[in-house]
Scaffold this motif. Structure first.
Motif, PDB file in Angstrom:
ATOM      1  N   LEU A   8       6.181 -21.044  -6.322  1.00 19.46           N
ATOM      2  CA  LEU A   8       6.961 -21.351  -5.115  1.00 19.46           C
ATOM      3  C   LEU A   8       8.432 -20.976  -5.245  1.00 19.46           C
ATOM      4  CD1 LEU A   8       6.724 -22.787  -2.340  1.00 19.46           C
ATOM      5  CD2 LEU A   8       7.278 -24.921  -3.507  1.00 19.46           C
ATOM      6  N   SER A   9       8.990 -21.124  -6.432  1.00 20.82           N
ATOM      7  CA  SER A   9      10.433 -20.893  -6.602  1.00 20.82           C
ATOM      8  C   SER A   9      10.788 -19.475  -7.032  1.00 20.82           C
ATOM      9  CB  SER A   9      11.010 -21.899  -7.612  1.00 20.82           C
ATOM     10  OG  SER A   9      10.962 -23.204  -7.068  1.00 20.82           O
ATOM     11  N   ILE A  10       9.791 -18.583  -7.098  1.00 17.88           N
ATOM     12  CA  ILE A  10      10.128 -17.186  -7.410  1.00 17.88           C
ATOM     13  C   ILE A  10      10.760 -16.567  -6.159  1.00 17.88           C
ATOM     14  CG2 ILE A  10       9.256 -14.895  -8.016  1.00 17.88           C
ATOM     15  CD1 ILE A  10       7.079 -16.210  -9.686  1.00 17.88           C
ATOM     16  N   LYS A  11      11.933 -16.012  -6.334  1.00 18.58           N
ATOM     17  CA  LYS A  11      12.701 -15.554  -5.167  1.00 18.58           C
ATOM     18  C   LYS A  11      12.408 -14.102  -4.764  1.00 18.58           C
ATOM     19  CE  LYS A  11      14.996 -19.321  -4.259  1.00 18.58           C
ATOM     20  NZ  LYS A  11      13.800 -20.119  -4.653  1.00 18.58           N
ATOM     21  N   GLU A  16       4.976  -8.588  -8.445  1.00 18.05           N
ATOM     22  CA  GLU A  16       5.176  -8.201  -9.841  1.00 18.05           C
ATOM     23  C   GLU A  16       5.340  -9.445 -10.734  1.00 18.05           C
ATOM     24  OE1 GLU A  16       8.723  -5.714 -10.212  1.00 18.05           O
ATOM     25  OE2 GLU A  16       8.895  -6.503 -12.253  1.00 18.05           O
ATOM     26  N   ASN A  17       6.087 -10.430 -10.233  1.00 21.62           N
ATOM     27  CA  ASN A  17       6.324 -11.634 -11.039  1.00 21.62           C
ATOM     28  C   ASN A  17       5.077 -12.512 -11.152  1.00 21.62           C
ATOM     29  OD1 ASN A  17       8.958 -11.224 -11.961  1.00 21.62           O
ATOM     30  ND2 ASN A  17       9.786 -11.739  -9.952  1.00 21.62           N
ATOM     31  N   ILE A  18       4.273 -12.550 -10.100  1.00 18.84           N
ATOM     32  CA  ILE A  18       3.001 -13.290 -10.193  1.00 18.84           C
ATOM     33  C   ILE A  18       2.096 -12.600 -11.221  1.00 18.84           C
ATOM     34  CG2 ILE A  18       0.878 -13.899  -8.965  1.00 18.84           C
ATOM     35  CD1 ILE A  18       2.629 -14.384  -6.479  1.00 18.84           C
ATOM     36  N   SER A  19       2.144 -11.294 -11.222  1.00 21.31           N
ATOM     37  CA  SER A  19       1.349 -10.540 -12.189  1.00 21.31           C
ATOM     38  C   SER A  19       1.791 -10.877 -13.623  1.00 21.31           C
ATOM     39  CB  SER A  19       1.499  -9.055 -11.874  1.00 21.31           C
ATOM     40  OG  SER A  19       1.020  -8.300 -12.926  1.00 21.31           O
ATOM     41  N   ARG A  20       3.093 -10.976 -13.838  1.00 21.08           N
ATOM     42  CA  ARG A  20       3.609 -11.357 -15.173  1.00 21.08           C
ATOM     43  C   ARG A  20       3.175 -12.781 -15.517  1.00 21.08           C
ATOM     44  NH1 ARG A  20       8.713 -12.049 -16.803  1.00 21.08           N
ATOM     45  NH2 ARG A  20       9.650 -12.359 -14.764  1.00 21.08           N
ATOM     46  N   ILE A 190       9.287 -23.047 -15.331  1.00 27.53           N
ATOM     47  CA  ILE A 190       8.781 -21.787 -15.890  1.00 27.53           C
ATOM     48  C   ILE A 190       9.455 -20.585 -15.221  1.00 27.53           C
ATOM     49  CG2 ILE A 190       6.768 -20.267 -16.112  1.00 27.53           C
ATOM     50  CD1 ILE A 190       5.001 -22.787 -16.303  1.00 27.53           C
ATOM     51  N   THR A 191       9.471 -20.592 -13.883  1.00 26.50           N
ATOM     52  CA  THR A 191       9.845 -19.342 -13.196  1.00 26.50           C
ATOM     53  C   THR A 191      11.348 -19.097 -13.137  1.00 26.50           C
ATOM     54  OG1 THR A 191       9.751 -20.366 -10.977  1.00 26.50           O
ATOM     55  CG2 THR A 191       7.729 -19.387 -11.828  1.00 26.50           C
ATOM     56  N   GLY A 193      13.108 -19.134 -15.797  1.00 24.11           N
ATOM     57  CA  GLY A 193      13.487 -18.659 -17.134  1.00 24.11           C
ATOM     58  C   GLY A 193      12.538 -17.586 -17.622  1.00 24.11           C
ATOM     59  N   ASN A 194      12.499 -17.393 -18.931  1.00 30.66           N
ATOM     60  CA  ASN A 194      11.549 -16.469 -19.544  1.00 30.66           C
ATOM     61  C   ASN A 194      10.178 -17.164 -19.564  1.00 30.66           C
ATOM     62  OD1 ASN A 194       9.904 -15.655 -21.940  1.00 30.66           O
ATOM     63  ND2 ASN A 194      11.508 -14.110 -22.113  1.00 30.66           N
ATOM     64  N   TYR A 195       9.229 -16.615 -18.839  1.00 27.72           N
ATOM     65  CA  TYR A 195       7.948 -17.311 -18.640  1.00 27.72           C
ATOM     66  C   TYR A 195       7.291 -17.705 -19.969  1.00 27.72           C
ATOM     67  CZ  TYR A 195       8.164 -15.260 -13.877  1.00 27.72           C
ATOM     68  OH  TYR A 195       8.527 -14.875 -12.620  1.00 27.72           O
ATOM     69  N   GLU A 196       7.134 -16.727 -20.855  1.00 20.14           N
ATOM     70  CA  GLU A 196       6.428 -16.998 -22.128  1.00 20.14           C
ATOM     71  C   GLU A 196       7.129 -18.100 -22.925  1.00 20.14           C
ATOM     72  OE1 GLU A 196       6.886 -13.853 -21.165  1.00 20.14           O
ATOM     73  OE2 GLU A 196       4.810 -13.113 -21.005  1.00 20.14           O
ATOM     74  N   GLU A 197       8.455 -17.973 -22.976  1.00 14.38           N
ATOM     75  CA  GLU A 197       9.232 -18.937 -23.762  1.00 14.38           C
ATOM     76  C   GLU A 197       9.106 -20.356 -23.203  1.00 14.38           C
ATOM     77  OE1 GLU A 197      13.796 -18.839 -24.238  1.00 14.38           O
ATOM     78  OE2 GLU A 197      13.013 -16.932 -25.006  1.00 14.38           O
ATOM     79  N   ARG A 198       9.214 -20.463 -21.875  1.00 17.64           N
ATOM     80  CA  ARG A 198       9.149 -21.778 -21.229  1.00 17.64           C
ATOM     81  C   ARG A 198       7.755 -22.417 -21.391  1.00 17.64           C
ATOM     82  NH1 ARG A 198      13.843 -22.752 -17.392  1.00 17.64           N
ATOM     83  NH2 ARG A 198      15.459 -21.893 -18.714  1.00 17.64           N
ATOM     84  N   ILE A 199       6.728 -21.581 -21.290  1.00 17.85           N
ATOM     85  CA  ILE A 199       5.356 -22.101 -21.452  1.00 17.85           C
ATOM     86  C   ILE A 199       5.150 -22.559 -22.901  1.00 17.85           C
ATOM     87  CG2 ILE A 199       2.897 -21.454 -21.419  1.00 17.85           C
ATOM     88  CD1 ILE A 199       3.804 -19.566 -18.992  1.00 17.85           C
ATOM     89  N   LYS A 200       5.684 -21.798 -23.813  1.00 15.30           N
ATOM     90  CA  LYS A 200       5.610 -22.157 -25.238  1.00 15.30           C
ATOM     91  C   LYS A 200       6.317 -23.501 -25.468  1.00 15.30           C
ATOM     92  CE  LYS A 200       7.020 -20.140 -29.591  1.00 15.30           C
ATOM     93  NZ  LYS A 200       8.475 -20.251 -29.652  1.00 15.30           N
ATOM     94  N   ASN A 201       7.491 -23.678 -24.882  1.00 12.09           N
ATOM     95  CA  ASN A 201       8.227 -24.952 -25.016  1.00 12.09           C
ATOM     96  C   ASN A 201       7.387 -26.127 -24.525  1.00 12.09           C
ATOM     97  OD1 ASN A 201      10.376 -23.410 -25.781  1.00 12.09           O
ATOM     98  ND2 ASN A 201      11.530 -23.627 -23.873  1.00 12.09           N
TER      99      ASN A 201
END
Ligand code: DX5
Ligand code: ZN
Length: 208
Positions: A8-11, A16-20, A190-191, A193-201
């Protein structure tokens, strides 16, 4: 515990960002649908959604709409794992549950922060999921309402087959408040910041 990511908050660059996002370690893609009536904001229509989403992760649809049958008919074509609707709409809840189920889709029932768990007790044997809103539905990036954790405790104490999902304001600081649920919805944390990093956190907080 599973993670359902809200976009929802992806601007910008949504497709492309949903794909990431769906290439990361999330479990579900959380699709927030708002009608400008049940909540003030209005999101995408079904044709727009068909143009931006992919099927790399199972879809978890959260309908924040009044005209619920119309939206179920439109969005069931996406073959989601769950369609969740709100208890606070003016329809016969049991009929809506049956309507979603006849499409072969699992049913979620959601309550706003001001709605007591007691109101939905009669429906619990018939739903797969209860979505506890921990912010007022309508926007991403809001602050977690701490008193909603009482509802999670009440639901946990009930002997039933439904899962508990919590949605709104979950981030690295609030995750500890919702450790006993089955699915967490995480959006802006998540969205933004850096997706992978935030999910890892988040996973580190969950699993230690
Ligand atoms: C709010 C939506 C949530 C929201 C979550 O009405 O239902 O799914 O997008 O976003 P955050 O995690 O930013 O609160
Ligand atoms: Zn949601």
């Amino acid at each position: 515990m599973k993670i359902s990511a809200s976009f929802l908050s992806i601007k910008d660059n949504l497709k492309e960002n949903i794909s990431r996002l769906t290439k990361t370690d999330i479990d579900y893609l959380h699709l927030d649908i708002m009608d400008g009536s049940f909540v003030l904001n209005k999101t995408w229509d079904i044709e727009q959604i068909k143009g931006i989403i992919n099927y790399n992760k199972p879809l978890d649809i959260h309908l924040m709409v009044d005209d619920v049958y119309k939206y179920i008919d439109q969005f069931q074509v996406l073959n989601p794992i769950y369609i969740t609707f709100h208890y606070e709409i003016n329809y016969d809840i049991m009929k809506v549950i049956e309507y979603i189920r006849q499409y072969g889709i699992k049913v979620g029932l959601s309550i706003k922060p001001e709605t007591d768990v007691e109101k939905i007790l009669p429906y619990l044997p018939y739903v797969d999921l209860v979505l506890v809103m921990s912010v007022d539905p309508g926007a991403g990036g809001q602050t977690f309402i701490a008193s909603t954790t009482d509802k999670i405790e009440k639901l946990r104490a009930i002997d039933g087959n439904f899962l508990i999902e919590v949605d709104g304001g979950i981030n690295i600081d609030t995750i500890d408040l919702v450790k006993n649920v089955d699915i967490i919805v995480v959006g802006s944390y998540i969205t933004n910041g850096n997706y992978e990093e935030r999910i890892k956190n988040i996973k580190e907080k969950i699993y230690g």
